[in-house]
Design an enzyme around this catalytic site. Structure first.
Site: not given
Length: 347
Positions: A149, A257
């Protein structure tokens, strides 16, 4: 048939950095569905600040579902179109209730014969030293696909981290993915992608904020790195709009997701469209407890996607639900020698 829900707060072992701030805890809700002495369980994995159903009346909607559980599942699912995490929790609960084993939603070699799912190791945001230490640990743990990230520290430091990683591990040893969480501006995104391209990056997730279809389409056309859409899919409910998005942006990948896009049904709509337009895809969990992760992992295995998946390890929390889910050498396993313990939820 009776349905109730329970709110549960998961506490991180250590504060976890994202582009939306530092997370110390995460609240989630569980559906417990009961009929004739049997029970089914499902997790409504709301993610504050990202889920479109992060709204003031969320708990009222959970109560509404409990009061209307006598209705057909299809009817409930469609009425919950604006609440994708509740759709998914209810979908899990019904599948769990119908199964002979409440925790086996999909019969496969994953749950019965020790088959595994390759997953990426996740490096959380933080200072340079912290991220370097995480990356090194992921390699030691056997991950050959690592996702970082980016966006918490300055971009030059992130380039330094990735450059050092590439100097030590070639692309044949470690696949590097990065996730910008929409952190680049439309003005400098292409320049940053060009700098990253020299580091053999597999793909970048959501370089700019969602909702900018034209700008994202231009990036996908010009980027030297494959672009994966993540947040871009959230809040797009209508199949026709999903198709229009993919037709206009033409991404290289989409990331699914289930808690954020309407569970298995919503995800399967995206998969069908992605395959129609030759767009790659993989599945990612969204900080669910082991209940939600278990459901996502079992479904993912049945899809026969050979790419490393973005499935959490379940080890982030100090008070997670005890489960058979285990990570070994960069793969997620269902260890049948271990038991579930959901007393905290059922009590």
């Amino acid at each position: 048939m009776k349905l109730r829900y329970k709110k549960y707060k998961l506490h991180f072992k250590r504060p976890s950095g994202t582009s939306r701030g530092i997370l110390n805890s995460k609240e989630t809700w569980f559906f417990i569905l009961e009929e004739n002495g049997r029970f089914g369980i499902g997790e409504c994995g709301l993610l504050r600040g990202l889920s479109t159903d992060d709204v003031p009346d969320y708990e009222d909607r959970l109560k509404w579902v409990c009061h209307n559980i006598h209705k057909e599942f299809d009817d409930l699912w469609h009425k919950l179109r604006l609440y994708p995490s509740i759709q998914f929790g209810l979908e899990q609960a019904f599948m769990s209730l119908k199964s002979q084993d409440s925790f086996v939603l999909f019969d496969s070699d994953f749950v019965h014969r020790g088959a595994s799912i390759p997953i990426n190791g996740l490096v959380w945001m933080g200072d340079l030293g912290f991220m370097q230490a995480q990356l090194a640990q992921k390699v030691v743990e056997g991950f050959n696909c690592i996702k970082l990230k980016i966006g918490a520290i300055d971009f030059n430091s992130e380039i330094e981290l990735l450059t050092a990683a590439r100097a030590r591990y070639s692309r044949y040893q470690i696949e590097l993915r990065v996730d910008a969480n929409g952190g680049f501006s439309t003005h400098d995104a292409l320049e940053k992608l060009q700098r990253l391209a020299h580091l053999d990056i597999h793909s970048i997730e959501q370089p700019i904020k969602q909702g900018q279809w034209g700008a994202m389409a231009r990036l996908c056309k010009e980027s030297p790195i494959p672009i994966a859409l993540d947040e871009e899919l959230i809040g797009v409910y209508d199949p026709a709009e999903k198709e229009a998005l993919l037709q206009e942006i033409k991404p290289h990948y989409v990331i699914l997701k289930p808690s954020l896009i309407g569970g298995f049904r919503g995800s399967n709509e995206w998969i069908a469209l992605a395959e129609k337009y030759n767009i790659g895809w993989w599945v990612t969990s969204a900080l669910e407890s082991n209940v939600g992760l278990n459901a996502i992992a079992q479904w993912t295995y049945t899809l026969n996607n050979t790419l490393p998946q973005g499935l959490g390890t379940g080890a982030l929390y100090v008070n997670n639900v005890e489960s058979p889910l285990t990570v070994t050498q960069g793969a997620l396993l269902y260890d049948t020698t271990k038991d579930w313990n959901i007393n905290l939820i059922l009590d």
